[in-house]
Design a protein around this motif. Structure first.
Motif, mmCIF file in Angstrom:
data_model
loop_
_atom_site.group_PDB
_atom_site.id
_atom_site.type_symbol
_atom_site.label_atom_id
_atom_site.label_comp_id
_atom_site.label_asym_id
_atom_site.label_seq_id
_atom_site.Cartn_x
_atom_site.Cartn_y
_atom_site.Cartn_z
ATOM 1 N N PRO A 1 0.855 -1.192 0.000
ATOM 2 C CA PRO A 1 0.000 0.000 0.000
ATOM 3 C C PRO A 1 0.891 1.243 0.000
ATOM 4 O O PRO A 1 1.957 1.241 0.622
ATOM 5 N N PRO B 1 -9.154 -9.814 4.521
ATOM 6 C CA PRO B 1 -8.467 -8.715 3.855
ATOM 7 C C PRO B 1 -8.504 -8.766 2.338
ATOM 8 O O PRO B 1 -7.985 -7.856 1.676
ATOM 9 N N LEU C 1 -9.262 -8.027 -1.194
ATOM 10 C CA LEU C 1 -9.885 -6.952 -1.950
ATOM 11 C C LEU C 1 -9.950 -7.366 -3.415
ATOM 12 O O LEU C 1 -8.954 -7.831 -3.984
ATOM 13 N N SER D 1 -5.738 -6.186 1.953
ATOM 14 C CA SER D 1 -5.815 -4.950 2.717
ATOM 15 C C SER D 1 -4.818 -4.995 3.867
ATOM 16 O O SER D 1 -4.747 -5.974 4.603
ATOM 17 N N TYR E 1 -6.242 0.099 -3.372
ATOM 18 C CA TYR E 1 -5.730 0.752 -2.167
ATOM 19 C C TYR E 1 -6.194 2.210 -2.063
ATOM 20 O O TYR E 1 -6.166 2.784 -0.971
ATOM 21 N N TYR F 1 -9.363 1.482 -0.133
ATOM 22 C CA TYR F 1 -9.168 0.825 1.164
ATOM 23 C C TYR F 1 -7.679 0.879 1.518
ATOM 24 O O TYR F 1 -6.962 -0.109 1.385
ATOM 25 N N GLY G 1 -5.141 -1.143 6.939
ATOM 26 C CA GLY G 1 -5.436 -2.432 7.529
ATOM 27 C C GLY G 1 -5.892 -2.309 8.969
ATOM 28 O O GLY G 1 -6.414 -1.274 9.396
ATOM 29 N N ALA H 1 -14.042 -1.393 5.555
ATOM 30 C CA ALA H 1 -13.891 -2.566 4.705
ATOM 31 C C ALA H 1 -15.126 -2.695 3.829
ATOM 32 O O ALA H 1 -16.213 -2.240 4.211
#
Length: 369
Positions: A61, A95, A97, A119, A132, A135, A138, A146
């Motif tokens: 990210p 997590p 995505l 994520s 990213y 989102y 984390g 989320a």
């Protein structure tokens, strides 16, 4: 503006910094979660310190970023298009995505999304950077947002700390589900006492596998795994001098196992994986979930003659995560075996550096924001 505490990485190789950030607000299809626990695993240290050097094709990210792969907590707000979730729901956040619009997503093949990302961890292509933007954070924060598709509803008998282990349990479960593990099936897990591997023992019991075999290095940890069900689990130490395939075939009437799952990570010797593949019966299937590194030599002629296969299995879906929660609620999956090692958010760097002293897969390192 309401603020929250978060651990944020500004530079690869540097420690995370505890900061005050605005509490993120959910978009139409999102939920806001008050994070109560976030699991951390040995690979997180590699992500934070070495990832851009080791795997530059797998983007992080954009920094500064809040990491954290395995969050669990309570829903605190929902977007206008969210109808299945409400504030107060206890959830685990998968997590994964995905974009929802590529051909793979429209076919229901979500983990093969062309934009797929984790994520709070890393992405699988440059396309991941687009996700990213929506989102960016984390679970190593007091709050996160989320997509509603990522949630797993937790039963009352699953604690947030236990749910923070779902990621690495789910990775094993997805491979076993692909393999069709159940009554009448035999399985062999390489690294059964480790972070990923212990799920093989737990799900083998929960899914009714007839024979559960496992390898590892530490005899004491292997004995603990066998003690989970002494009459159904057999273990083997690599230090014994015998090969894995000879040991496994001796326990399956010379036929071999239906499924072999390699749960050892980068740096593991190739020979143990090769021996595990040689443990397969005719028509057997092998899965790599530990991400062994380098070019592994395979006897493809024998695999062709015996109609065997090997494939990678990277993660699991929220639907498979719900299976895990349901098995725990029913009592067929025993999550009480985990020893939670808990730290407040302020000690996240200390927790990551101390994870090397874990008690194999039985230790569950958790940050409680």
């Amino acid at each position: 503006m309401s603020m929250m505490k978060a651990a944020r990485l500004h530079k690869v190789g540097a420690p995370m910094e505890i900061e005050q950030l605005p509490i993120p607000q959910p978009a139409a299809n999102d939920v806001q979660i008050r994070v109560r626990a976030c699991g951390i695993v040995p690979n997180l240290g590699n992500i934070l310190a070495n990832w851009t050097t080791w795997f530059p094709e797998l983007p992080l990210p954009p920094l500064p970023a809040v990491f954290g792969l395995d969050p669990a907590g309570e829903v605190t707000a929902v977007g206008s298009h969210v109808h299945a979730w409400k504030p107060g729901d206890r959830v685990y956040v998968n997590p994964s995505l995905y974009c929802g619009g590529c051909r793979a997503c429209r076919s229901g093949d979500l983990i093969n999304c062309t934009h797929y990302a984790f994520s709070g961890y890393f992405g699988f292509s440059e396309n991941s950077l687009k996700l990213y933007k929506n989102y960016p954070n984390g679970g190593l924060a007091e709050y996160m947002i989320a997509p509603q598709y990522a949630l797993v509803k937790l039963p009352d008998n699953v604690s947030f700390n236990q749910a923070a282990r779902f990621g690495y349990l789910g990775t094993m479960y997805s491979a076993m589900r692909k393999a069709g593990i159940g009554p009448g099936k035999s399985m062999l897990v390489n690294g059964i006492s480790g972070t990923l591997g212990i799920g093989g023992a737990l799900f083998g019991l929960a899914m009714g596998a007839t024979r559960i075999l496992g390898t590892g290095r530490n005899p004491e940890l292997l004995a603990r795994v066998k003690a989970l069900a002494p009459d159904r689990i057999e273990v083997f130490s690599n230090a014994s001098g015998e090969t894995i395939d000879a040991w496994a075939k001796a326990r399956t009437g010379g036929l071999g196992v239906d499924t072999f799952i390699d749960a050892l990570g980068p740096g593991a010797p190739h020979e143990t994986m090769q021996q595990g593949i040689r443990s397969l019966k005719r028509g057997g299937r092998a899965f790599n979930i530990g991400a062994i590194a380098g070019m592994v030599g395979l006897d493809l002629h024998t695999m062709m003659d015996d109609q065997q296969s090997i494939e990678g299995s990277a993660w699991f879906t929220a639907g498979e995560g719900q299976d895990i929660a349901d098995m725990a609620e029913a009592g067929t999956l025993d999550l009480s075996v985990f020893e939670h090692v808990c730290h407040p958010l302020e000690r996240v760097n200390e927790a990551i550096s101390g994870i090397a002293s874990r008690n194999g897969g039985f230790s569950n390192f958790v940050i409680n924001p």
